[in-house]
Design an enzyme around this catalytic site. Sequence first.
Site, mmCIF file in Angstrom:
data_model
loop_
_atom_site.group_PDB
_atom_site.id
_atom_site.type_symbol
_atom_site.label_atom_id
_atom_site.label_comp_id
_atom_site.label_asym_id
_atom_site.label_seq_id
_atom_site.Cartn_x
_atom_site.Cartn_y
_atom_site.Cartn_z
ATOM 1 C CE LYS A 271 -3.723 -1.958 2.914
ATOM 2 N NZ LYS A 271 -4.926 -1.737 2.108
ATOM 3 N NE ARG A 345 -11.175 -10.157 -1.533
ATOM 4 C CZ ARG A 345 -11.591 -9.228 -2.399
ATOM 5 N NH1 ARG A 345 -12.032 -9.569 -3.590
ATOM 6 N NH2 ARG A 345 -11.551 -7.955 -2.071
#
Length: 489
Positions: A271, A345
């Site tokens: 990120k 997820r």
Amino acid sequence: MLASLTQNASSISSSTKATHILVVLPQSAPSDKLQNKPDFLGKNVLETLLSRRKIQLGEITGNPVAANIESGSLCVWVAVDLSKSVFEQQTSIRKAVQLLLEETPAEINLAVYGDDGQRRAFAHLAIYAAWINGPVLPSRKTDKKNTRRRPLARIVVHGHKEADSFALLAAKAEGNLLTRELTILPPNELTPELYRRHVKKLAGTEGWKYQEFDVKALRKMGAGAFVAVAQGSDPEDAAIVHLQRRVKKANKTVALVGKGICFDTGGHNLKPARHMHGMHEDMNGSAVALGILLAATRANLLVNIDCWLAIAQNHISPHAYKQNDVITTLNGTTVEIIHTDAEGRLVLADTLTLAARQKPDVMIDFATLTGSMHVALGSHYSGVFSNREDLVQKALTAGKATGERIWAFPMDADYDAELESKIADIKQCSLEGEADHILAARFLNRFVDDVPWLHMDLSASNSKSGLGAVGSDVTGFGVAWGVEMLGNP
């Protein structure tokens, strides 16, 4: 710790010794005149204040005003419109309570007026707002000039009394407080190892059965999705934690599943700094699940609960998983890794598989899962998906009842085309990022078996200057909603 509560069925009097007072009145029409209203504490002072500011009485509906009354006490007046949404009512009361809390009082007095139904509603709103905003959240400031206020110690309510002392409200407030306290902690104070210790201690205090599956055990079990994320950390201190609450005569079992990524660097798809800042809050979903479990326990809700916490970090290292890896999940599905920052997820996939194997009546998972949900809703709502229409309707109703507003999104099967892989059973996500919140839900749907399931993407976990009843940026969103859902499983 929540402030103690004292109740008085009788109205507050001018002789009551109090330094900080909130007066809650029924709504007034713009044309209403104050002199035509029944007497209440500080009526003359309020009349002078409104005249000086050239404000109509109806304008304090939702917009509190404050002044010192004859005794020298700080008094705040607010009118609440019970025909408006619970969220709007909570916001009005929270703003009023915050005017008092700015002076860091040890005690606040709540005076409610109106008919019996109005007094009850106002008391519930005001007590909950005081309990939610009264405690001091974790802070590491050392300069005394900058340290936060002292916690609120006592609440005294006048004009309404209940036999159960607002036990359900207190339980929801305690659950919300736990969620916010955990979420705010800096990442060096809430590593997976430290988080597991904290949860284990809490389980012992609350009488929950504690079980954990560490990385070694998960490798042996074949939980390749969770392990793929966890293997980038040194030490490998990740684990799936299972908490179990059983109640005699309960005929429903609910599984709560929470994403507990204690820090998310994005992995090899690192990120940028401005998006990595704040990623210690990526464990908020697990804190919400834990907060609901605590609230249900304190409120003695007649429901069995299995709480599953997917606790890990997403780090970059020579051992970290990478794009184009193919991993095998606990239920045997092979997954092509497309982006290492879509780790939530993956840890949820294996955790949902474990939870579904227990065949609960309902399964609900919570996660700060996708940026696209935040794009869709901002931070005022959270989004939900479900494999059962009746669950969606219950969820929407619970959102309206609690002021924790949600919106339901589609999850049709044709979205699966975006997740087709040439080398594995499914892609983890798509690089395009289009409708990623929906694709993430379709991905998770593969791991719930046929259990009635609802997924909440927590876009409202952090909302600048607060949300509804909560005045802090970190909102604890989902706890009150979850308690409402447990009451109607």
